[in-house]
Write an enzyme that holds these catalytic residues in place. Structure first.
Site, PDB file in Angstrom:
ATOM      1  N   CYS A  91     -12.855 -44.902  31.812  1.00 30.65           N
ATOM      2  CA  CYS A  91     -13.747 -44.590  32.933  1.00 30.65           C
ATOM      3  C   CYS A  91     -12.971 -43.918  34.075  1.00 30.65           C
ATOM      4  CB  CYS A  91     -14.476 -45.867  33.369  1.00 30.65           C
ATOM      5  SG  CYS A  91     -15.945 -45.543  34.356  1.00 30.65           S
ATOM      6  N   HIS A  96     -16.640 -48.589  28.297  1.00 32.00           N
ATOM      7  CA  HIS A  96     -15.725 -49.696  28.613  1.00 32.00           C
ATOM      8  C   HIS A  96     -15.498 -50.602  27.400  1.00 32.00           C
ATOM      9  CE1 HIS A  96     -15.340 -49.258  33.008  1.00 32.00           C
ATOM     10  NE2 HIS A  96     -16.537 -48.695  32.922  1.00 32.00           N
ATOM     11  N   GLU A 128     -13.268 -52.799  27.037  1.00 27.69           N
ATOM     12  CA  GLU A 128     -12.849 -54.145  27.476  1.00 27.69           C
ATOM     13  C   GLU A 128     -14.041 -55.055  27.781  1.00 27.69           C
ATOM     14  OE1 GLU A 128     -12.946 -51.539  29.337  1.00 27.69           O
ATOM     15  OE2 GLU A 128     -13.319 -52.039  31.440  1.00 27.69           O
TER      16      GLU A 128
END
Lengths: 85, 217
Positions: free
Chosen positions: B86, B194, B196
């Site tokens: 990002c 994302h 994560e």
């Protein structure tokens, strides 16, 4: 040391879409302002700089504009330089 | 085996990346404050999401001059794996480690939703474990994720197999549906989604685990 004032105008390259400009153009119509056929949003950056001479000031500002103030991938820039003192 | 996580003023996914790497994958991490210059002992470096330096001027424009990034640039030039997520992807394009730029979403909205993605590992060693055309879903959360690059450069990226992740339904107007890409060597990787945030079933899926694990091999 001579003092210079500069205005760097950063605009999106013509090939890059400007959705914020388009939205603003649409709002102009809602305000009742007719006939706005194109509206593009850029940035105006005011810079004060000290340099031994105008050529040096110009050179430093060109570096600043090219490498930091604008991203040449998506933006063009122009520079106006005025000696103030 | 330790992974470095760069922390800029304004980063906000640094702790999520640590949680995913340590808590879910069991890989030790080390935070790298933006002024740090010591990358010794690191296997890989992650530039996390957030709003580095408040995203002033342009996303990633100020971060590009952070002292730690001089070292990250050297690390990358020596073949070290670097992943920008990002805002981290935006920083990598500003640094010139990846081509193009990420600009305001076409609909002007900040989009925050799960994004179906197609993986095309191509020639690049990133995500080499995936089948070409495999579909995964990862969360996206950005206002400036519309990938822009010159047409001929986009074709070149596609021909080289560098466009590794594509949106199945384009959420932001990205050229070529680009969601993530890598450099020709495959060690510098950037993506808007994302991974994560997708490492545990409890928080909506595990498709990010393999993607993060691929940093290590």
């Amino acid at each position: 040391m001579p003092h210079f004032h500069a205005r760097v105008q950063v605009s999106l390259r013509p090939s890059v879409l400007d959705p914020a400009g388009e939205a603003t153009r649409a709002a102009a119509g809602r305000l009742g302002v007719e006939g706005v056929t194109r509206l593009r949003i850029g940035k105006a950056i005011e810079v004060e700089i000290e340099a031994p001479d105008q050529a040096t000031a110009q050179q430093r500002l060109e570096l600043l504009s090219e490498r930091l103030l604008a991203n040449p991938v998506i933006e063009n820039w122009t520079l106006d330089l005025i000696e103030t003192a | 085996m330790t992974i470095g996580i760069v922390v800029f003023p304004g980063s906000n996914c640094d702790r999520d990346v640590r949680w995913a790497l340590e808590g879910c994958l069991g890989v030790p991490t080390r935070f790298l404050w933006h002024e740090e210059r010591d990358l010794q002992g690191l296997e890989a470096v992650v530039l996390p999401g957030g709003f580095s330096y408040g995203d002033y001027l342009r996303c990633g424009a100020i971060a590009r001059f952070a002292p730690v990034l001089e070292e990250v640039r050297r690390f990358a030039s020596e073949g070290g794996p670097v992943l920008g997520i990002c805002n981290g992807f935006q920083v990598l394009t500003e640094l010139g480690l990846l081509p193009g730029a990420l600009t305001r979403n076409i609909g002007l909205h900040f989009v925050c939703e799960p994004a179906p993605l197609e993986v095309r590992p191509g020639a690049c060693r990133w995500l080499a474990g995936y089948q070409s055309g495999e579909e995964i879903a990862l969360p996206i959360a950005h206002g400036e994720g519309r990938y822009q690059v010159q047409e001929d450069q986009l074709r070149q990226l596609e021909d080289n197999g560098q466009v590794v992740l594509r949106y199945k339904t384009n959420p932001n107007g990205s050229m070529g549906d680009v969601a993530g890409l890598c450099n020709p060597q495959g060690n510098v990787r950037g993506l808007m989604p994302h991974p994560e945030r997708a490492c545990d079933q409890l928080t909506g899926g595990e498709d990010g685990r393999r993607l993060l694990a691929s940093l290590l091999g």
